[in-house]
Design an enzyme around this catalytic site. Sequence first.
Site, PDB file in Angstrom:
ATOM      1  N   LEU A 126       0.875  -1.172   0.000  1.00 20.92           N
ATOM      2  CA  LEU A 126       0.000   0.000   0.000  1.00 20.92           C
ATOM      3  C   LEU A 126       0.905   1.212   0.000  1.00 20.92           C
ATOM      4  O   LEU A 126       1.885   1.265   0.752  1.00 20.92           O
ATOM      5  CB  LEU A 126      -0.890   0.019   1.247  1.00 20.92           C
ATOM      6  N   ASP A 127       0.584   2.198  -0.836  1.00 18.36           N
ATOM      7  CA  ASP A 127       1.395   3.409  -0.883  1.00 18.36           C
ATOM      8  C   ASP A 127       1.405   4.112   0.468  1.00 18.36           C
ATOM      9  O   ASP A 127       0.504   3.930   1.290  1.00 18.36           O
ATOM     10  CB  ASP A 127       0.852   4.367  -1.944  1.00 18.36           C
ATOM     11  N   ILE A 128       2.390   4.954   0.663  1.00 14.41           N
ATOM     12  CA  ILE A 128       2.541   5.661   1.931  1.00 14.41           C
ATOM     13  C   ILE A 128       1.322   6.520   2.254  1.00 14.41           C
ATOM     14  O   ILE A 128       0.951   6.694   3.411  1.00 14.41           O
ATOM     15  CB  ILE A 128       3.831   6.518   1.914  1.00 14.41           C
ATOM     16  N   ASP A 129       0.633   7.014   1.206  1.00 16.47           N
ATOM     17  CA  ASP A 129      -0.530   7.873   1.426  1.00 16.47           C
ATOM     18  C   ASP A 129      -1.840   7.109   1.303  1.00 16.47           C
ATOM     19  O   ASP A 129      -2.900   7.709   1.155  1.00 16.47           O
ATOM     20  CB  ASP A 129      -0.515   9.065   0.467  1.00 16.47           C
ATOM     21  N   SER A 130      -1.760   5.765   1.364  1.00 16.29           N
ATOM     22  CA  SER A 130      -2.956   4.921   1.352  1.00 16.29           C
ATOM     23  C   SER A 130      -3.094   4.205   2.688  1.00 16.29           C
ATOM     24  O   SER A 130      -2.119   4.038   3.425  1.00 16.29           O
ATOM     25  CB  SER A 130      -2.876   3.892   0.221  1.00 16.29           C
TER      26      SER A 130
END
Length: 261
Positions: A126-130
Site C-alpha cells: 500500500l502506498d505511503i498515502d494509502s
Amino acid sequence: MNSPEKPSADGVRLSKVLAERGLASRREADEWIEAGWVRVNGVPAVLGQRVLPDVRIDIDPLAHKQQAQRVTVLLHKPMGYVSGQAEDGYEPASVLFTAANRWKEDNAPTQFHPGHQRGLAPAGRLDIDSTGLLVLTQDGRIAKILIGEDSRVEKEYLVRVQPMNPATVEPGQPMLPPQQMALLQQGLALDGKPLRPARVSWANEDQLRFVLREGRKRQIRRMCELVGLKVTGLKRVRIGSVVLGKLPAGQWRYLRPEERF
C-alpha cells in the site's frame, strides 16, 4: 531482572552446543537465540555467545511449536508508513506489529511472541498515502497466493475522488461520464501493458469502489488520472475473502485458522 550475558571469548559457540546436544540445527539455534527462546544459566542468551560444555541451557517450550507455525498478520496500515523497508525517513508498517498494538477483539488462538517478528514480510503493498488492509506473513505459500505472477486474488478498495478540472463537470451531471467509467472497467493500459478488467462502481457521490486482480505500482491513482480524476483518499478493505472490518487503524490481528484468501 537478569541482563543478557556478554559473549565470552572462552568456551564453545552456543549454537554449536545446541546442535551437538541434538536440540536444534545451528541455523535453528541462532534463530531461537535471536527470538529470545534460549537462556543460559537462567539468563537470556545473545547471538555469538560462547559457553562452557557443562552449561545449563533452557529452551522456551514454545520454541518448536512456534518455529513450525508460520504466522500471518492482518494490519490496518495508517497513512505515513511504507509497506516494506524503511525509505526516505518513513518507517515500515511492520514496526506497528507489537504486543501493545494487537486488536483487543482479536480472537485468534495464536499467542503473540517476539519470534513472530522475524521474517515477517508484506505480501503486497500500500502506498505511503494509502490506508487499509496490509498482509504481513512468514509463510511463503501465502505470499505466492497473494503476489505471485499467477495470482488472481481480488483486492477491494474504497477510493475518494474529485475532478482534476472541476470546470469540465456540468452541474447536475456525474463526475465521471459513462464512457470514462467503461474505460476504468476495461480499456486502460499502464506502462504500455493493458490492465486486467476491473470492477468499478460508485459507492457514493464522491467515492468509487474498485475490485482488482492485479497490483501495479500506484495503479488506482494512475487509472483515475487517465480519466481526469484525482484521488484524495484510498483505503483497501478486502483481500480475497478476508475483510478489514472493524480493525482500527494502527492495530493488527492474526489470520485465523479457518480464514482463507
